[in-house]
Write an enzyme that holds these catalytic residues in place. Structure first.
Site, PDB file in Angstrom:
ATOM      1  N   GLU A 107      -0.969   5.253  -5.249  1.00  0.00           N
ATOM      2  CA  GLU A 107      -2.240   4.563  -5.029  1.00  0.00           C
ATOM      3  C   GLU A 107      -3.247   5.508  -4.381  1.00  0.00           C
ATOM      4  O   GLU A 107      -4.353   5.703  -4.874  1.00  0.00           O
ATOM      5  CB  GLU A 107      -2.001   3.343  -4.143  1.00  0.00           C
ATOM      6  CG  GLU A 107      -3.247   2.562  -3.795  1.00  0.00           C
ATOM      7  CD  GLU A 107      -2.978   1.476  -2.762  1.00  0.00           C
ATOM      8  OE1 GLU A 107      -3.833   0.590  -2.620  1.00  0.00           O
ATOM      9  OE2 GLU A 107      -1.922   1.520  -2.082  1.00  0.00           O
ATOM     10  N   HIS A 108      -2.888   6.079  -3.239  1.00  0.00           N
ATOM     11  CA  HIS A 108      -3.740   7.041  -2.534  1.00  0.00           C
ATOM     12  C   HIS A 108      -3.053   8.403  -2.549  1.00  0.00           C
ATOM     13  O   HIS A 108      -1.900   8.515  -2.137  1.00  0.00           O
ATOM     14  CB  HIS A 108      -3.946   6.639  -1.068  1.00  0.00           C
ATOM     15  CG  HIS A 108      -4.450   5.240  -0.877  1.00  0.00           C
ATOM     16  ND1 HIS A 108      -3.626   4.196  -0.530  1.00  0.00           N
ATOM     17  CD2 HIS A 108      -5.698   4.726  -0.974  1.00  0.00           C
ATOM     18  CE1 HIS A 108      -4.341   3.091  -0.418  1.00  0.00           C
ATOM     19  NE2 HIS A 108      -5.604   3.384  -0.683  1.00  0.00           N
ATOM     20  N   SER A 161       0.818  -1.201   0.000  1.00  0.00           N
ATOM     21  CA  SER A 161       0.000   0.000   0.000  1.00  0.00           C
ATOM     22  C   SER A 161       0.860   1.263   0.000  1.00  0.00           C
ATOM     23  O   SER A 161       1.995   1.274   0.468  1.00  0.00           O
ATOM     24  CB  SER A 161      -0.917  -0.004   1.221  1.00  0.00           C
ATOM     25  OG  SER A 161      -1.918   0.968   1.088  1.00  0.00           O
ATOM     26  N   GLN A 187      -1.161   4.007   6.296  1.00  0.00           N
ATOM     27  CA  GLN A 187      -0.652   3.083   5.287  1.00  0.00           C
ATOM     28  C   GLN A 187       0.519   2.271   5.816  1.00  0.00           C
ATOM     29  O   GLN A 187       0.652   1.087   5.515  1.00  0.00           O
ATOM     30  CB  GLN A 187      -0.237   3.848   4.028  1.00  0.00           C
ATOM     31  CG  GLN A 187      -1.379   4.548   3.348  1.00  0.00           C
ATOM     32  CD  GLN A 187      -2.587   3.643   3.154  1.00  0.00           C
ATOM     33  OE1 GLN A 187      -2.520   2.661   2.429  1.00  0.00           O
ATOM     34  NE2 GLN A 187      -3.689   3.957   3.825  1.00  0.00           N
ATOM     35  N   HIS A 226     -10.882 -13.099 -48.158  1.00  0.00           N
ATOM     36  CA  HIS A 226     -11.563 -11.973 -47.526  1.00  0.00           C
ATOM     37  C   HIS A 226     -12.241 -11.114 -48.587  1.00  0.00           C
ATOM     38  O   HIS A 226     -13.405 -10.713 -48.454  1.00  0.00           O
ATOM     39  CB  HIS A 226     -10.553 -11.100 -46.754  1.00  0.00           C
ATOM     40  CG  HIS A 226     -10.175 -11.640 -45.417  1.00  0.00           C
ATOM     41  ND1 HIS A 226      -9.466 -12.795 -45.257  1.00  0.00           N
ATOM     42  CD2 HIS A 226     -10.403 -11.155 -44.162  1.00  0.00           C
ATOM     43  CE1 HIS A 226      -9.258 -13.013 -43.962  1.00  0.00           C
ATOM     44  NE2 HIS A 226      -9.827 -12.028 -43.281  1.00  0.00           N
TER      45      HIS A 226
END
Length: 444
Positions: free
Chosen positions: A341-342, A251, A273, A434
């Protein structure tokens, strides 16, 4: 160990600042090869022996004694009725808190389902050709919930609720129970979130069971949720056989502060954290040198009060940074390079600075928005990209539990125009079949 913590300090004006910062963000990798080798062996064993291997590893790694009544993986499944009983028997305060958190998480993801393009659409062209996109939920999802150093009912809500909001038919939860101890809050959260089946297995063996399926554990389409290094390595290895959300690392929190916030609040946010893991990372960016001193003093004064002070001390000593920057604009530029992350913006004008942020898992604005509120009950998902992957990844959401199919219905008139275009391009690529497939539908 007691006494002041020596947290590493940097100044953005220092020579080699960028190189020093990037080196500080990287994680030690000495054990990666050993972990990967061990995980490869476990995955292969579960793929070959199924339930027998899962049971062997569960008894071994979760310290289930030979006297344990589990004789098969089926014995490690928790009945839905037991989940409901765990919920009903919670203390009133815990039950109410879980109810509120679940309702907020569900409301946020309901909004996300509507606003984030998680629905089908179609349009019709002038010649009658119809084009669009069909959105369908995944059939079956596996959620991994950690159960080692701590139990995380919040992770159950954050993983299971968006899956159910997306319309996933079946959610299978795996959670390790070391020494056979089952956490009632985790089981209650599973009931409240609508989890369909729960197995008390964990580690790489649980990831393998979900990915490959066994006689007891059904194979899933996608595995989500954080875990330790072995779980992360296993998810990386099974990707392709199943989908995964992300490879979660330790974290992280990054606090941008103009120096006007109570330093005790910032110190505790850094602790929030650091207490997760010795490898967790807490960083402060501020233009105010005196504020750095104030936060350091708060850290030293408040740490002895923390039950997990040993983990916090190790994390802050080895991985935390206190960085003095030129101004708040520079702090935003550095924050984008870190891609945390935060990200907390503790400032008098948080939305002004948030406009400058391009790379972060979640942005917490204002002095009253502690990151811990996001972990539990604000509503947005707390499963977030780590290790700078916020540069290209997003929080877990409803969109992770759906898939999109292109819808194409070409009219006869449309085929006359598009057929010629396709024929020209196909001949250019040397793919005559094709071209012929398009040409055969052209009017003579």
């Amino acid at each position: 160990m007691s006494g002041p913590i020596k947290i590493k300090r940097l100044k953005s004006g220092d020579a080699n600042f960028k190189a020093t910062l990037m080196a500080s963000l990287s994680l030690p990798s000495a054990d990666d090869n050993a972990i990967d080798a061990a995980v490869m062996g476990i995955l292969a064993d579960v793929k070959a022996r199924g339930d027998a291997a899962v049971l062997d590893y569960t008894k071994r790694f979760d310290r289930l004694s030979s006297a344990n009544t589990a004789k098969s993986v089926a014995d490690l499944e928790i009945a839905r009725g037991d989940l409901e009983q765990a919920y009903l028997q919670l203390p009133t305060e815990q039950k109410n808190a879980l109810d509120i958190a679940a309702s907020r998480v569900r409301a946020y993801h309901e909004h996300q389902r509507i606003e984030a393009g998680c629905h089908s659409w179609e349009y019709t062209e002038a010649d009658g050709t119809r084009l669009g996109q069909k959105v369908t939920p995944l059939d079956r999802v596996g959620i991994y919930v950690p159960g080692g150093k701590a139990a995380y009912p919040s992770s159950v809500l954050m993983n299971a609720i968006p899956a159910k909001v997306a319309g996933v038919q079946e959610v299978i939860m795996v959670v390790p129970t070391p020494d056979g101890a089952r956490n009632p809050l985790v089981l209650a959260a599973a009931w409240l979130a609508g989890v369909d089946r729960v197995f008390t297995i964990g580690g790489a063996q649980a990831v393998a069971a979900l990915a490959y399926g066994t006689d007891t554990v059904p194979a899933v389409d996608k595995i989500v949720g954080p875990g330790n290094a072995y779980v992360a390595a296993a998810k990386r290895r099974v990707f392709g056989t199943v989908g995964i959300d992300m490879i979660a690392g330790p974290s992280e929190i990054l606090v941008l502060c103009d120096g006007t916030t109570n330093p005790d609040w910032v110190a505790m946010d850094l602790f929030s954290q650091a207490e997760h893991d010795e490898l967790a990372q807490s960083i402060l960016l501020t233009p105010d040198a005196q504020f750095i001193e104030a936060v350091q003093a708060s850290v030293d004064r408040l740490l002895p009060e923390m039950p997990r002070q040993k983990v916090i001390r190790t994390s802050l000593t080895n991985r935390a940074l206190l960085i003095q920057v030129k101004d708040m604009a520079e702090s935003c530029a550095i924050a984008n390079a870190i891609a945390a992350e935060h990200l907390e913006i503790c400032a008098q004008e948080p939305r002004k600075w948030a406009e400058h942020i391009r790379q972060a898992g979640a942005i917490f604005m204002g002095n009253y928005t502690s990151e811990s509120l996001g972990d539990y009950c604000a509503g947005p998902n707390h499963v977030l990209p780590t290790a700078r992957t916020a540069r290209f990844s997003s929080p877990l959401g409803v969109y992770d539990f759906i898939k999109r199919s292109s819808m194409i219905e070409v009219s006869e008139a449309g085929a006359q125009t598009l057929g010629k275009v396709a024929s020209t391009l196909a001949h250019g690529e040397g793919l005559q079949a094709h071209a012929r497939a398009a040409e055969m539908r052209l009017k003579k």
